[in-house]
Design a protein around this motif. Sequence first.
Motif, short mmCIF file in Angstrom:
data_model
loop_
_atom_site.label_atom_id
_atom_site.label_comp_id
_atom_site.label_asym_id
_atom_site.label_seq_id
_atom_site.Cartn_x
_atom_site.Cartn_y
_atom_site.Cartn_z
N LEU A 86 -25.54 -28.07 -44.46
CA LEU A 86 -24.98 -27.43 -45.63
C LEU A 86 -25.02 -28.38 -46.82
O LEU A 86 -24.68 -29.56 -46.69
CB LEU A 86 -23.52 -27.06 -45.32
N GLY A 87 -25.45 -27.87 -47.97
CA GLY A 87 -25.50 -28.69 -49.17
C GLY A 87 -24.68 -28.08 -50.28
O GLY A 87 -24.52 -26.85 -50.34
N TYR A 88 -24.14 -28.93 -51.14
CA TYR A 88 -23.37 -28.48 -52.30
C TYR A 88 -24.09 -28.90 -53.57
O TYR A 88 -24.56 -30.03 -53.67
CB TYR A 88 -21.97 -29.11 -52.32
N GLU A 89 -24.16 -28.00 -54.52
CA GLU A 89 -24.83 -28.29 -55.80
C GLU A 89 -24.20 -27.41 -56.87
O GLU A 89 -23.99 -26.22 -56.65
CB GLU A 89 -26.33 -28.02 -55.69
N LEU B 189 -29.91 -25.78 -57.40
CA LEU B 189 -29.53 -24.92 -56.29
C LEU B 189 -30.69 -23.98 -55.93
O LEU B 189 -31.03 -23.82 -54.76
CB LEU B 189 -28.28 -24.12 -56.67
N CYS B 190 -31.31 -23.39 -56.95
CA CYS B 190 -32.48 -22.52 -56.71
C CYS B 190 -33.63 -23.30 -56.10
O CYS B 190 -34.29 -22.82 -55.18
CB CYS B 190 -32.93 -21.87 -58.02
N LEU B 191 -33.87 -24.50 -56.61
CA LEU B 191 -34.94 -25.34 -56.07
C LEU B 191 -34.69 -25.69 -54.61
O LEU B 191 -35.60 -25.62 -53.78
CB LEU B 191 -35.07 -26.61 -56.91
N ALA B 192 -33.46 -26.03 -54.27
CA ALA B 192 -33.13 -26.36 -52.88
C ALA B 192 -33.36 -25.15 -51.98
O ALA B 192 -33.95 -25.28 -50.89
CB ALA B 192 -31.68 -26.83 -52.79
N ASN B 193 -32.90 -23.99 -52.40
CA ASN B 193 -33.12 -22.77 -51.59
C ASN B 193 -34.59 -22.45 -51.46
O ASN B 193 -35.05 -22.05 -50.38
CB ASN B 193 -32.35 -21.60 -52.19
N PHE B 194 -35.36 -22.63 -52.53
CA PHE B 194 -36.80 -22.37 -52.48
C PHE B 194 -37.47 -23.32 -51.49
O PHE B 194 -38.30 -22.90 -50.67
CB PHE B 194 -37.43 -22.51 -53.86
#
Length: 126
Positions: free
Chosen positions: A13-16, A22-27
Amino acid sequence: VVEAYRQGLRPALGYELNPWLLCLANFRAWRAGYHGKVSFLKKDLWKVDLSDCNNVIVFLAPSVKPPLAAKLLAELPDGARVVSGRFPFPSWTPSSTVGQGLEQVWAYDMEQVRRAAQSSAQGSPA
């Protein structure tokens, strides 16, 4: 977070707070095939209770490390491990380190960090 998941850490799990990051991490998680297996939440790390975390991985600027160190000391259990990428915690002694330069990471075991902090506060050599 994806690498933590690959290494067997669950949950991953990551927090941003930054919506673009956040979008970049999900992508990147989706592109790596880990959509639904890792999570990224738009939350303020300073407001999240970390007391149930056993592994914490941070990539933060050196100026943030001292206040973060205080939060981690206050909230993490003794069995927790903290891994810091790019920059070490200035007042903590790592239990191990891997890599060099921008690819270096430092690992800290909270029980060891607490013992050193207590010894230092009591005026004893760490």
